[in-house]
Write a protein that holds these residues in place. Structure first.
Motif, PDB file in Angstrom:
ATOM      1  N   UNK A  25     -30.640  70.696  23.241  1.00  0.00           N
ATOM      2  CA  UNK A  25     -30.015  70.699  24.559  1.00  0.00           C
ATOM      3  C   UNK A  25     -29.369  72.058  24.766  1.00  0.00           C
ATOM      4  N   UNK A  26     -29.469  72.542  25.977  1.00  0.00           N
ATOM      5  CA  UNK A  26     -28.995  73.888  26.308  1.00  0.00           C
ATOM      6  C   UNK A  26     -27.866  73.809  27.324  1.00  0.00           C
ATOM      7  N   UNK A  27     -26.781  74.515  27.015  1.00  0.00           N
ATOM      8  CA  UNK A  27     -25.659  74.659  27.939  1.00  0.00           C
ATOM      9  C   UNK A  27     -25.704  76.097  28.453  1.00  0.00           C
ATOM     10  N   UNK A  55     -24.000  78.609  31.402  1.00  0.00           N
ATOM     11  CA  UNK A  55     -22.983  78.732  32.440  1.00  0.00           C
ATOM     12  C   UNK A  55     -22.133  77.494  32.584  1.00  0.00           C
ATOM     13  N   UNK A  56     -21.936  76.775  31.479  1.00  0.00           N
ATOM     14  CA  UNK A  56     -21.091  75.584  31.515  1.00  0.00           C
ATOM     15  C   UNK A  56     -21.780  74.339  32.020  1.00  0.00           C
ATOM     16  N   UNK A  57     -23.089  74.393  32.223  1.00  0.00           N
ATOM     17  CA  UNK A  57     -23.834  73.228  32.708  1.00  0.00           C
ATOM     18  C   UNK A  57     -24.948  72.882  31.728  1.00  0.00           C
ATOM     19  N   UNK A  58     -25.101  71.593  31.441  1.00  0.00           N
ATOM     20  CA  UNK A  58     -26.194  71.141  30.592  1.00  0.00           C
ATOM     21  C   UNK A  58     -27.486  71.195  31.395  1.00  0.00           C
ATOM     22  N   UNK A  59     -28.477  71.890  30.875  1.00  0.00           N
ATOM     23  CA  UNK A  59     -29.742  72.085  31.588  1.00  0.00           C
ATOM     24  C   UNK A  59     -30.610  70.839  31.451  1.00  0.00           C
ATOM     25  N   UNK A  60     -31.095  70.327  32.575  1.00  0.00           N
ATOM     26  CA  UNK A  60     -31.997  69.174  32.576  1.00  0.00           C
ATOM     27  C   UNK A  60     -33.062  69.415  33.627  1.00  0.00           C
TER      28      UNK A  60
END
Length: 297
Positions: A142-144, A146-151
């Motif tokens: 899982x990738x964060x 800019x403070x957002x979890x990428x989905x």
């Protein structure tokens, strides 16, 4: 709020209040390849949590349920699209659970939920750019950013099915040599036993410390495979922290030190910190409670 993480070997669950404070938690074994019976499994787990809460004098009603699962997950529709290890395909999980539980239900990906929990409660606090890679029964990420979890899509984070050894072991997805078939805790345990040794990945890690040449060869082959897949992700995303979780992370420096060394060599700089995730096997369930809270916001 109930948060449930259906993993390849265990079902971790927690019950939290409306502020997110954990009231109680529980762990049980996952039935082998539950398939669509995962719906019954989740319903039974919720009932067990509520029964335990009542026995311990915890009052209140269930506000929402968050469920996270491995494999391909379409979080916009709440569909569990596919799991190689647990045996379902195109399962409308959120709708079926809503019908059974009669409360708001959030469905998410176990690793993305784990990173969400690490960002709010664990080792990624204050770090807007992080990569979370649990190494357990399978491998995903899982990738964060800019403070957002990428989905971005249901395939987001599925690094475990990148082929690293075209002639390698068969993966649960049916292909040969996927990262998951080479470097997960489960695959390393199988490879170790395939050499006629007893034990699992934990046993293997101890043999690495003892300098066993077969163990060292398997272990460092897995680390090399991990770096070949992880380094390009870190380079493209500007990752500052790599969080390693799952059962294999229990080996500590035996894994983290060579992983850090080879990642630095591959990237050509040392600006990525490699560390163990802080929340352990509770991360997914805690992330599921955060999703449940969002479902009632």
């Amino acid at each position: 709020m109930a948060g449930i993480d259906v993993g390849g070997t265990r079902v971790k669950s927690v019950l939290a209040d409306s502020q997110g404070s954990v009231l109680l938690s529980h762990t049980a074994s996952t039935p082998e390849r539950p398939g669509e019976a995962v719906v019954d499994l989740v319903v039974a787990t919720v009932a067990d949590l509520l029964e335990r809460a009542s026995a311990e004098g915890v009052e209140g009603r269930l506000g929402a349920v968050g469920v996270v699962v491995p494999g391909l997950v379409d979080e916009s529709t709440g569909s569990a699209a596919w799991s190689a290890n647990l045996g379902w395909r195109d399962l409308p999980l959120r709708q079926r659970l809503r019908d059974r539980l009669d409360v708001p239900v959030a469905v998410g990906h176990d690793v993305r939920a784990g990173l969400l929990a690490e960002f709010h409660l664990g080792a990624a606090q204050g770090v807007p750019d992080a990569l979370f890679v649990p190494l357990g029964t399978g491998i995903a990420s899982a990738l964060l950013a800019g403070g957002r979890v990428v989905a971005g899509s249901e395939w987001t984070g599925e690094i475990g099915h990148v082929v690293v050894e075209p002639d390698g072991p068969v993966c649960g997805c049916g292909r040969h040599g996927c990262l998951e078939a080479v470097a997960s805790a489960a695959s390393l345990g199988r490879a170790w036993r395939g050499l006629g040794r007893d034990g699992d990945a934990e046993t293997l890690s101890r043999a690495v410390v003892d300098g066993d040449p077969d163990a060292v060869r398997l272990w460092h082959g897995a680390v090399d495979a991990l770096v070949r897949v992880i380094a390009p992700v870190c380079a493209a995303a500007g990752t500052r922290v790599l969080l390693v979780g799952g059962g294999l992370a229990e080996s500590g420096a035996v894994l983290l030190d060579p992983l850090r060394e080879r990642l630095v060599h591959s990237l050509g700089h040392d600006r990525v910190t490699v560390t163990r995730a802080a929340l352990g096997d509770r991360a997914g369930a805690l992330g599921a409670t955060l999703l449940a809270m969002e479902a009632t916001a």
